[in-house]
Design an enzyme around this catalytic site. Structure first.
Site, PDB file in Angstrom:
ATOM      1  N   ARG A 207       1.396   8.736  -0.528  1.00 43.14           N
ATOM      2  CA  ARG A 207       2.416   7.692  -0.379  1.00 43.14           C
ATOM      3  C   ARG A 207       3.802   8.275  -0.664  1.00 43.14           C
ATOM      4  O   ARG A 207       4.778   7.957   0.019  1.00 43.14           O
ATOM      5  CB  ARG A 207       2.110   6.508  -1.306  1.00 43.14           C
ATOM      6  CG  ARG A 207       0.957   5.643  -0.802  1.00 43.14           C
ATOM      7  CD  ARG A 207       0.792   4.380  -1.606  1.00 43.14           C
ATOM      8  NE  ARG A 207       0.168   4.587  -2.882  1.00 43.14           N
ATOM      9  CZ  ARG A 207      -1.146   4.443  -3.145  1.00 43.14           C
ATOM     10  NH1 ARG A 207      -1.969   4.062  -2.186  1.00 43.14           N
ATOM     11  NH2 ARG A 207      -1.625   4.652  -4.348  1.00 43.14           N
ATOM     12  N   PHE A 223      -3.368  -1.130   8.339  1.00 43.21           N
ATOM     13  CA  PHE A 223      -4.412  -1.169   7.309  1.00 43.21           C
ATOM     14  C   PHE A 223      -3.718  -0.933   5.962  1.00 43.21           C
ATOM     15  O   PHE A 223      -3.973   0.038   5.263  1.00 43.21           O
ATOM     16  CB  PHE A 223      -5.495  -0.103   7.561  1.00 43.21           C
ATOM     17  CG  PHE A 223      -6.136  -0.196   8.916  1.00 43.21           C
ATOM     18  CD1 PHE A 223      -7.224  -1.047   9.133  1.00 43.21           C
ATOM     19  CD2 PHE A 223      -5.654   0.549   9.994  1.00 43.21           C
ATOM     20  CE1 PHE A 223      -7.826  -1.122  10.392  1.00 43.21           C
ATOM     21  CE2 PHE A 223      -6.238   0.465  11.249  1.00 43.21           C
ATOM     22  CZ  PHE A 223      -7.330  -0.368  11.450  1.00 43.21           C
ATOM     23  N   SER A 246      -5.974  -7.412   7.029  1.00 44.58           N
ATOM     24  CA  SER A 246      -6.821  -8.578   7.277  1.00 44.58           C
ATOM     25  C   SER A 246      -7.258  -9.307   5.997  1.00 44.58           C
ATOM     26  O   SER A 246      -7.652 -10.463   6.058  1.00 44.58           O
ATOM     27  CB  SER A 246      -8.072  -8.161   8.067  1.00 44.58           C
ATOM     28  OG  SER A 246      -8.806  -7.200   7.337  1.00 44.58           O
ATOM     29  N   ASN A 273      -6.547  -8.775  12.588  1.00 47.97           N
ATOM     30  CA  ASN A 273      -7.265  -7.546  12.905  1.00 47.97           C
ATOM     31  C   ASN A 273      -6.279  -6.494  13.429  1.00 47.97           C
ATOM     32  O   ASN A 273      -5.635  -6.688  14.461  1.00 47.97           O
ATOM     33  CB  ASN A 273      -8.321  -7.874  13.964  1.00 47.97           C
ATOM     34  CG  ASN A 273      -9.205  -6.684  14.245  1.00 47.97           C
ATOM     35  OD1 ASN A 273      -8.878  -5.538  13.899  1.00 47.97           O
ATOM     36  ND2 ASN A 273     -10.340  -6.948  14.864  1.00 47.97           N
ATOM     37  N   CYS A 334     -11.109   8.312   5.749  1.00 47.01           N
ATOM     38  CA  CYS A 334     -11.769   8.483   4.443  1.00 47.01           C
ATOM     39  C   CYS A 334     -13.285   8.417   4.590  1.00 47.01           C
ATOM     40  O   CYS A 334     -13.994   8.212   3.611  1.00 47.01           O
ATOM     41  CB  CYS A 334     -11.264   7.450   3.450  1.00 47.01           C
ATOM     42  SG  CYS A 334     -11.527   5.758   3.982  1.00 47.01           S
TER      43      CYS A 334
HETATM   44  N1  SAH Z   1      -3.048   2.340   2.748  1.00 47.46           N
HETATM   45  C1  SAH Z   1      -3.590   1.518   1.683  1.00 47.46           C
HETATM   46  C2  SAH Z   1      -5.106   1.551   1.636  1.00 47.46           C
HETATM   47  C3  SAH Z   1      -5.760   1.037   2.889  1.00 47.46           C
HETATM   48  S1  SAH Z   1      -7.463   0.749   2.733  1.00 47.46           S
HETATM   49  C4  SAH Z   1      -2.964   1.959   0.355  1.00 47.46           C
HETATM   50  O1  SAH Z   1      -2.331   3.018   0.307  1.00 47.46           O
HETATM   51  O2  SAH Z   1      -3.112   1.239  -0.621  1.00 47.46           O
HETATM   52  C5  SAH Z   1      -7.844  -0.035   4.228  1.00 47.46           C
HETATM   53  C6  SAH Z   1      -7.388  -1.448   4.346  1.00 47.46           C
HETATM   54  O3  SAH Z   1      -7.717  -1.904   5.663  1.00 47.46           O
HETATM   55  C7  SAH Z   1      -8.046  -2.444   3.403  1.00 47.46           C
HETATM   56  O4  SAH Z   1      -7.057  -3.131   2.689  1.00 47.46           O
HETATM   57  C8  SAH Z   1      -8.803  -3.426   4.312  1.00 47.46           C
HETATM   58  O5  SAH Z   1      -8.753  -4.769   3.858  1.00 47.46           O
HETATM   59  C9  SAH Z   1      -8.054  -3.283   5.597  1.00 47.46           C
HETATM   60  N2  SAH Z   1      -8.809  -3.572   6.823  1.00 47.46           N
HETATM   61  C10 SAH Z   1     -10.090  -3.276   7.112  1.00 47.46           C
HETATM   62  N3  SAH Z   1     -10.400  -3.607   8.386  1.00 47.46           N
HETATM   63  C11 SAH Z   1      -9.281  -4.139   8.927  1.00 47.46           C
HETATM   64  C12 SAH Z   1      -8.946  -4.652  10.210  1.00 47.46           C
HETATM   65  N4  SAH Z   1      -9.833  -4.656  11.208  1.00 47.46           N
HETATM   66  N5  SAH Z   1      -7.700  -5.104  10.406  1.00 47.46           N
HETATM   67  C13 SAH Z   1      -6.782  -5.073   9.419  1.00 47.46           C
HETATM   68  N6  SAH Z   1      -7.035  -4.590   8.183  1.00 47.46           N
HETATM   69  C14 SAH Z   1      -8.259  -4.125   7.940  1.00 47.46           C
END
Ligand code: SAH
Length: 390
Positions: A207, A223, A246, A273, A334
């Site tokens: 980050r 995400f 989501s 989504n 991941c």
């Molecule tokens: N980048 C973030 C971690 C992301 S983890 C950080 O640094 O804190 C992945 C995330 O994707 C999760 O919060 C999960 O809720 C979300 N997620 C999973 N499937 C999804 C989808 N189809 N659309 C949107 N978000 C989604």
């Protein structure tokens, strides 16, 4: 009393000498043993191999704790915890945010400990560790002081191992909510809510790194979870940020973090989504100077690899098309089962289909407090590439 014995099948021992996982298919026979207890592992000729914690329930039935002929008891676990904490101590101080114990990579398979300011969060991933929780916490407190400890077991993993997941304070209550500082950014954490132990600490260093490319940019954080990447980018001078997420819990965390960092007027989160939203953004012609793509693991098992590859390709292709000229994409996977090589091959294909030329600025991995054990490839699970559209 001698600990019970687990005998490996012929030819299964060389592998386990470097890798601590023993699957049911590796086992010739095992003497009567309480689930979660210590077993002595021997080869087919009865020679000592190691000692580990055994659970007949999951396919991964034993994790080796030591390759030496020594007792796996309180003293050994205490020493391992002290060493793990000492490894993370810099200039006599322990970081106030980060991972203190990381399972196999710290010789404590099945135990995760994270620190969030005044609170330690403990996650037991195996029955063996869950049964020893109180002793492990007492060892932890010896190493880091008398902190309140929250247990944040993962329900799915606990079911697999056959124990009740603890998601509560162990004894002494601590604050239910804390605000931690990650570089220049404040992040709220509510214990017992959200993913992992509260935050994706494995992305902590990324980050900060990715934010170095954010000044003056429109940022897309896909995400986003609680918008950690977006907050860093905005604090580092991004013009505005759009987050895609989501989970309602994560979205409310993101709103809190926007306020905490005084960036709410430049941030927006789209609930839904991310696959659909990426497509919609692409069609709308909106473009971004910085795109972060940090999806959940698409491949939970080896059999899901093809579907995972399609998922990664799809989101990466969209993300690449959304880059403004000269833009930067930070893309991650991941999934344990997707190797760095496979991930980059997927990114190459996506770039080809998107018709975008990209230069590799950097390759990224999990934060250093999630160390990689050379002989346990699963401990290197977070792969990232930082790409520059040319
Ligand atoms: N980048 C973030 C971690 C992301 S983890 C950080 O640094 O804190 C992945 C995330 O994707 C999760 O919060 C999960 O809720 C979300 N997620 C999973 N499937 C999804 C989808 N189809 N659309 C949107 N978000 C989604």
């Amino acid at each position: 009393m001698k600990p019970p014995v687990l005998r490996l099948k012929r030819g299964r021992d060389p592998r386990v000498r470097v890798h601590p996982w023993i699957f049911k298919g590796d086992v010739a026979d095992v003497s009567d043993v309480e689930p979660g207890a210590v077993v002595t592992i021997v080869d087919v000729a009865g020679r000592f191999v190691g000692r580990g914690l055994y659970n007949p329930r999951p396919a991964l039935c034993c994790r080796v704790v030591t390759w030496r002929d020594e007792a796996v008891g309180d003293a050994l676990l205490r020493r391992r915890i002290a060493v793990a904490v000492a490894r993370r101590t810099e200039h006599g101080a322990l970081p106030t945010l980060g991972r203190l114990v990381w399972s196999e990579a710290d010789g404590l398979p099945g135990l995760v400990v994270d620190r969030y300011g005044p609170v330690a969060v403990v996650q037991c991933l195996t029955l063996g560790m869950a049964l020893r929780r109180r002793d492990l916490v007492s060892a932890l407190r010896e190493a880091i002081g008398d902190v309140p400890v929250f247990s944040a077991d993962e329900p799915g993993q606990a079911t697999l191992e056959g124990f009740d997941p603890a998601r509560t304070w162990l004894d002494e209550h601590g604050p239910d909510h804390v605000i931690v500082e990650e570089g220049a950014v404040k992040i709220g954490v509510t214990f017992g809510q959200g993913h992992k132990t509260g935050l994706y600490l494995d992305q902590r260093e990324n980050r900060l790194r990715v934010a170095a490319h954010a000044a003056g940019c429109d940022v897309l954080d896909a995400f986003s979870y609680t918008a950690g990447f977006a907050c860093h980018a905005l604090v580092a001078g991004a013009r505005r940020a759009v987050c895609l997420e989501s989970s309602p819990e994560a979205i409310s965390g993101a709103h809190e973090n926007f306020k905490l960092n005084d960036v709410a007027d430049r941030a927006r989160i789209v609930a839904g989504n991310a696959f659909d939203e990426l497509r919609r953004l692409d069609r709308s012609g909106e473009r971004f100077g910085l795109v972060v793509l940090d999806p959940p693991p698409f491949a939970r098992g080896r059999d899901a690899l093809d579907a995972a590859a399609r998922g990664y390709k799809e989101v990466n292709l969209r993300a690449m098309r959304l880059l403004a000229p000269g833009g930067v994409l930070a893309t991650f996977s991941c999934s344990h089962h997707v190797s760095a090589e496979m991930f980059e091959a997927i990114c190459r294909e996506a770039a080809g289909d998107a018709g975008v030329s990209l230069r590799v600025l950097d390759r990224l991995t999990q934060s250093a407090d999630h160390p990689e054990a050379l002989t346990i490839p699963e401990t290197r699970y977070l792969k990232g590439v930082l790409l520059h559209a040319v």
